[in-house]
Scaffold this motif. Structure first.
Motif, PDB file in Angstrom:
ATOM      1  N   SER A 314       1.022  -1.110  -0.227  1.00  0.00           N
ATOM      2  CA  SER A 314       0.065  -0.057  -0.167  1.00  0.00           C
ATOM      3  C   SER A 314       1.002   1.295  -0.055  1.00  0.00           C
ATOM      4  CB  SER A 314      -1.007  -0.076   1.103  1.00  0.00           C
ATOM      5  OG  SER A 314      -1.826   1.122   1.244  1.00  0.00           O
ATOM      6  N   HIS A 318       0.428   3.324  -3.156  1.00  0.00           N
ATOM      7  CA  HIS A 318      -0.828   4.377  -2.895  1.00  0.00           C
ATOM      8  C   HIS A 318      -0.150   5.346  -2.078  1.00  0.00           C
ATOM      9  CE1 HIS A 318      -3.543   1.606  -4.962  1.00  0.00           C
ATOM     10  NE2 HIS A 318      -3.278   0.516  -4.347  1.00  0.00           N
ATOM     11  N   LEU A 322      -1.814   1.066   5.931  1.00  0.00           N
ATOM     12  CA  LEU A 322      -3.262   0.420   6.361  1.00  0.00           C
ATOM     13  C   LEU A 322      -3.475   0.367   7.812  1.00  0.00           C
ATOM     14  CD1 LEU A 322      -3.142  -2.720   3.917  1.00  0.00           C
ATOM     15  CD2 LEU A 322      -4.301  -0.726   3.424  1.00  0.00           C
TER      16      LEU A 322
END
Length: 334
Positions: A314, A318, A322
């Protein structure tokens, strides 16, 4: 996407295949399986970890690099933006230093909740039943030894200090034994997350709990949150359970409380200077002790490793974690 490399510090036990699959989204995979703090810092400064964007480290890898304190954080490559940590506790990472440098940090809550809560209940039941002396006696061929009656959990008040994921899992299990649950956090939980537990002040938690379970993070404000002054406020014969971090309790004060029977028994999985254990705790027949095995199951260890790798993915894909640590998550985006 620009070049974004990933680094694994230490070794993986359950997810080596998944780590290798990270090459699908990371420009390069670096590994630092063993070494020393001096060598690691040297490699960081020399530019060996080129384009390093996110790294995987753990409590188990801490002996290799030492704490991620300000000195080490400042030495990390300037390209590094994310530290993905394997462990529910992360007191060996200076989060403030990371934040100052624009580095986001994740830990592994959720994955550890059930296994740690199971051990907390195991220790609580062992402490309630005053199990240590009988356990030691039968293993020494002395049958019951200095057997003494214990207590039932039913109708006892369990106080939980730190009602996060683990604390909530402990509360859920305790209700199956007929216990009444109360808790203290910095902030009261919304009703749908309390599940019938009662929110009380820190002082009331100390004064009215029959069993006190510590399930909060260790930081400068919580170090020795339980000490001589707090023991004095508790019920005579209280039972203490700690599966969080050892330095939450002043061990010398705990030993005194155990010897005076202010604390009837305790159940500990963590210690102030582990692996060293206060000699007084080893001497006390009313101290049930485990060597920090709260997350020690195959399933939980794999889930923890997978969660770190999910954070890593992630972060690289991105630029978002998380399970970012609350000190950063509660603030504006760094």
């Amino acid at each position: 996407m620009s070049q974004r490399a990933a680094l694994l510090i230490g070794k993986l036990t359950h997810t080596q295949k998944e780590w290798q699959a990270c090459s699908q989204f990371a420009s390069k995979l670096f590994e630092y399986p063993d070494g020393s703090r001096e060598d690691f810092i040297s490699k960081c400064k020399s530019g060996e970890f080129e384009n390093l964007f996110a790294l995987y480290r753990s409590n188990d890898s801490n002996p290799i690099t030492g704490d991620f304190n300000e000195e080490l954080v400042e030495a990390l490559p300037k390209s590094l933006k994310f530290i993905c940590h394997n462990g529910a506790g992360y007191n060996n990472i200076d989060v403030a230093a990371c934040t100052k440098r624009g580095i986001s940090v994740s830990s592994t809550p959720i994955a550890v909740d059930d296994a740690t809560a199971d051990v907390a209940i195991f220790l609580m039941l062992g402490a309630l039943r005053n199990i240590k002396q009988s356990f030691m006696a039968v293993n020494a061929g002395k049958w019951r030894g200095n057997f003494a009656l214990g207590h039932d959990p039913k109708n006892k008040t369990l106080g939980i200090l730190g009602m996060g994921g683990i604390g909530s899992a402990v509360a859920h299990r305790a209700k199956a034994f007929g216990m009444t649950v109360q808790y203290h956090n910095r902030h009261q939980l919304p009703p749908n997350k309390e599940n019938g537990a009662r929110y009380v002040s820190f002082e009331e938690l100390l004064k009215t709990s029959d069993v006190l379970s510590l399930n909060l993070a260790l930081n400068p404000s919580t170090r020795h949150i339980i000490g001589k002054e707090q023991f004095a406020q508790m019920k005579d014969g209280i039972i203490i359970v700690n599966t969080a971090r050892g330095p939450l309790i002043d061990e010398a004060a705990l030993v005194d409380a155990l010897k005076s029977r202010k604390v009837w028994t305790c159940g500990l999985d963590v210690f102030e200077e582990e692996p060293k254990i206060h000699p007084g705790l080893l001497e006390c027949e009313n101290a049930v002790l485990l060597p920090h095995v709260g997350t020690g199951t195959f399933e939980t260890q794999r889930d923890m490793e997978l969660l770190v790798l999910d954070n890593l993915k992630s972060a690289i894909e991105h630029e978002k974690l998380l399970t970012q640590v609350p000190e950063q998550k509660d603030k504006a985006k760094i």
